[in-house]
Scaffold this active site. Structure first.
Site, PDB file in Angstrom:
ATOM      1  N   TYR A   9       0.986  -1.216   0.044  1.00 59.41           N
ATOM      2  CA  TYR A   9       0.058   0.089   0.071  1.00 59.41           C
ATOM      3  C   TYR A   9       1.032   1.215   0.017  1.00 59.41           C
ATOM      4  O   TYR A   9       1.801   1.435   0.776  1.00 59.41           O
ATOM      5  CB  TYR A   9      -0.845  -0.049   1.252  1.00 59.41           C
ATOM      6  CG  TYR A   9      -1.712   1.211   1.326  1.00 59.41           C
ATOM      7  CD1 TYR A   9      -1.683   2.258   2.118  1.00 59.41           C
ATOM      8  CD2 TYR A   9      -2.838   1.507   0.741  1.00 59.41           C
ATOM      9  CE1 TYR A   9      -2.399   3.170   2.462  1.00 59.41           C
ATOM     10  CE2 TYR A   9      -3.951   2.397   0.603  1.00 59.41           C
ATOM     11  CZ  TYR A   9      -3.631   3.270   1.481  1.00 59.41           C
ATOM     12  OH  TYR A   9      -4.060   4.412   1.692  1.00 59.41           O
ATOM     13  N   ASP A  39       9.311   2.491  -0.547  1.00 58.70           N
ATOM     14  CA  ASP A  39       8.307   3.111   0.249  1.00 58.70           C
ATOM     15  C   ASP A  39       8.601   2.956   1.523  1.00 58.70           C
ATOM     16  O   ASP A  39       8.327   1.754   2.213  1.00 58.70           O
ATOM     17  CB  ASP A  39       7.190   2.717  -0.015  1.00 58.70           C
ATOM     18  CG  ASP A  39       6.069   3.446   0.574  1.00 58.70           C
ATOM     19  OD1 ASP A  39       4.910   3.342   0.475  1.00 58.70           O
ATOM     20  OD2 ASP A  39       6.273   4.121   1.657  1.00 58.70           O
ATOM     21  N   LYS A  86       4.689   9.152   8.524  1.00 59.24           N
ATOM     22  CA  LYS A  86       4.449   8.867   9.883  1.00 59.24           C
ATOM     23  C   LYS A  86       5.420   9.227  10.642  1.00 59.24           C
ATOM     24  O   LYS A  86       5.311  10.310  11.166  1.00 59.24           O
ATOM     25  CB  LYS A  86       4.526   7.051   9.906  1.00 59.24           C
ATOM     26  CG  LYS A  86       3.192   6.449   9.023  1.00 59.24           C
ATOM     27  CD  LYS A  86       3.399   5.200   8.816  1.00 59.24           C
ATOM     28  CE  LYS A  86       2.306   4.600   7.864  1.00 59.24           C
ATOM     29  NZ  LYS A  86       0.960   4.700   8.312  1.00 59.24           N
TER      30      LYS A  86
HETATM   31  P1  KE4 Z   1      -0.588   8.340   4.377  1.00 56.45           P
HETATM   32  O1  KE4 Z   1      -1.059   8.969   3.009  1.00 56.45           O
HETATM   33  O2  KE4 Z   1      -1.937   7.366   4.877  1.00 56.45           O
HETATM   34  O3  KE4 Z   1       0.091   9.398   5.271  1.00 56.45           O
HETATM   35  O4  KE4 Z   1       0.566   7.324   3.942  1.00 56.45           O
HETATM   36  C1  KE4 Z   1       0.184   6.390   2.802  1.00 56.45           C
HETATM   37  C2  KE4 Z   1       1.196   5.032   2.847  1.00 56.45           C
HETATM   38  C3  KE4 Z   1       2.014   4.788   2.178  1.00 56.45           C
HETATM   39  N1  KE4 Z   1       3.027   4.023   2.201  1.00 56.45           N
HETATM   40  C4  KE4 Z   1       3.131   2.929   3.361  1.00 56.45           C
HETATM   41  C5  KE4 Z   1       3.949   1.909   3.320  1.00 56.45           C
HETATM   42  C6  KE4 Z   1       1.899   3.106   4.284  1.00 56.45           C
HETATM   43  O5  KE4 Z   1       1.756   2.266   5.196  1.00 56.45           O
HETATM   44  C7  KE4 Z   1       1.077   4.103   4.156  1.00 56.45           C
HETATM   45  C8  KE4 Z   1      -0.130   4.352   5.055  1.00 56.45           C
HETATM   46  N2  KE4 Z   1      -0.389   3.266   6.118  1.00 56.45           N
HETATM   47  C9  KE4 Z   1      -1.683   3.123   6.289  1.00 56.45           C
HETATM   48  C10 KE4 Z   1      -1.661   1.910   7.631  1.00 56.45           C
HETATM   49  N3  KE4 Z   1      -1.481   0.736   6.934  1.00 56.45           N
HETATM   50  C11 KE4 Z   1      -2.168   4.153   7.018  1.00 56.45           C
HETATM   51  C12 KE4 Z   1      -3.529   4.156   7.932  1.00 56.45           C
HETATM   52  C13 KE4 Z   1      -4.668   4.531   7.363  1.00 56.45           C
HETATM   53  O6  KE4 Z   1      -4.945   4.288   6.021  1.00 56.45           O
HETATM   54  O7  KE4 Z   1      -5.590   5.236   8.021  1.00 56.45           O
END
Ligand code: KE4
Length: 429
Positions: A144, A239, A267
């Site tokens: 993701y 990533d 994060k």
């Molecule tokens: P954000 O746009 O949510 O800040 O980041 C996206 C993203 C990009 N790359 C990786 C490896 C990530 O894990 C994420 C976001 N992680 C999720 C949890 N698995 C965020 C939680 C959510 O979607 O509320």
């Protein structure tokens, strides 16, 4: 456990917010039940609207690596807010933040701040396409990279949790340039690269996958991707939104000894405030506007409150690298304790762990990719999740997420978690 306030808040929230939440994974949809509305948190503990306390293994999905309301970060935010919360103009603090990151991650020559991991990931794909003049990119099933259209193809996290095969609104034109392969299957990637020779701009990968539970890279996998990118003129993107500054000061690149051309962050880098970033090789990063014509922008990019929170947290991590050893020791202690209970329970299980990322899978074979993660029992996880929650242990509400430890966890907290787990397993037939 009384959760009446959360129940009424959830009913009210659904009148004004789609699904009552601002991010789908928070909705408890795959585990069922009412999402808990949190009121405050301190250290390793969350406190919900009904006053119930929980040992937290989400850590806001990664950022709260030193625990909630970490004093130096809180004080820094308080002080900075007095000078206004945003200028929309460059500031010295942004230079200090960029210099700090570059001092911690050796192969980042230039770095651009944005406001989320999604923004960081969508920007690096545009950058790689503009730099190479090629349109396609390879991502991995169950990974993701945020919710930009081109990533919502066989994605992990909430997309996997809700088993969304094709996201409406993502056009065939966009999805057609996204190629996917199973994580840890280097031959499949080589085959894709041969079939689409000369048209692939980038390979983007979570160096340690965290969006289908925690899954480690197979020996030689990342190195194989690196070599393939070198041979084919493909931009190699790690990533590190989850792993950055979590697995080591230099993230997975340091921990695993791998080097990307471009890397994304989120994060931890914001200390709980909305921050993302992307950076890497100077010759590529120089193509970004205003230096080059690959446009990328953001009203609140480099926001002073977000910067001071991230800068303060990263400075603490840089100053005390022993934190990473402490965190890993705590995670290994937890893993061994959970394993003892799982062995006594007597049914198949898998625990994947690296650093302070860990996940439990109710599976009778190794979990090494999306297919094996998907064949684990989500029913068993659902029961385990609620049994743990009932004993005051808050896990990610999905089997397709990694747990995150924070360094405020004490041995007592870990022991409580271990005994809660043994107790919870009794409730799974
Ligand atoms: P954000 O746009 O949510 O800040 O980041 C996206 C993203 C990009 N790359 C990786 C490896 C990530 O894990 C994420 C976001 N992680 C999720 C949890 N698995 C965020 C939680 C959510 O979607 O509320």
């Amino acid at each position: 456990m009384n959760i009446e306030k959360s129940i009424s808040l959830f009913e009210r929230a659904q009148q004004s917010i789609p699904g009552g939440v601002n991010s789908p994974v928070r909705a408890f949809k795959s585990v069922g039940g009412t999402p808990l509305f949190m009121q405050r948190a301190k250290g390793a503990y969350l406190y919900d609207a009904d006053g119930n306390a929980y040992i937290d293994y989400i850590a806001s999905w990664g950022p709260m690596i030193l625990g909630h309301a970490y004093e130096p970060v809180v004080q820094a935010i308080r002080g900075k807010a007095m000078d206004s919360t945003s200028f929309g103009a460059p500031t010295e603090l942004e230079i200090e933040m960029a210099e700090l990151i570059i001092s911690m991650v050796p192969n980042v020559d230039l770095i651009r701040m944005v406001s989320s991991g999604t923004e960081a990931c969508m920007s690096v794909i545009r950058l790689a396409r503009g730099f190479t003049g090629k349109n396609k990119f390879i991502k991995f099933e169950g990974h993701y990279h945020g919710h930009a259209d081109s990533f919502l193809v066989k994605a992990g996290s909430g997309v996997a949790t809700f088993n969304i095969q094709a996201v409406p609104g993502v056009t065939a034109g966009v999805a057609g340039d996204t190629l996917t392969a199973p994580y840890n299957d280097l031959e499949a990637v080589k085959k894709l690269a041969a079939e689409h020779k000369g048209t692939i701009a980038a390979i983007i990968v979570e160096p340690v996958a965290g969006n289908m539970g925690c899954i480690l890279p197979a020996r030689g996998f990342l190195e194989g991707l690196r070599a393939l990118c070198d041979a084919e003129g493909i931009v190699f993107i790690l990533d590190e939104v989850m792993t950055g500054f979590r697995l080591a000061p230099g993230g997975a690149q340091e921990r695993l000894g791998i080097r990307a051309d471009l890397v994304t962050y989120g994060k931890v880098i914001g200390g709980g405030m909305p921050v993302g970033a992307f950076g890497g090789r100077k010759d590529i990063m120089q193509q970004i506007a205003p230096l080059g014509n690959i446009y990328q922008a953001g009203t609140l990019s480099g926001n002073p409150i977000a910067m001071i929170a991230g800068y303060t947290l990263l400075s603490e991590l840089k100053k005390n690298p022993s934190i990473y050893k402490e965190l890993e020791e705590k995670t290994i202690y937890l893993r061994e304790g959970l394993e003892a209970g799982l062995k006594a329970w007597g049914q198949p299980y898998v625990i994947n762990q690296l650093g302070s990322m860990i996940s439990v899978h109710f599976s009778n074979h190794p979990v090494t990719d999306f297919a094996s993660a998907s064949s684990a029992s989500t029913e068993a996880f659902k029961k385990y999740f609620h049994a743990m929650l009932g004993q005051g242990v808050y896990l990610p509400p999905s089997a397709f997420e990694s747990w995150f430890l924070n360094n405020a966890l004490t041995k007592e907290d870990l022991d409580k978690t271990i005994s809660a787990s043994a107790e919870s397993l009794k409730q799974i037939p």
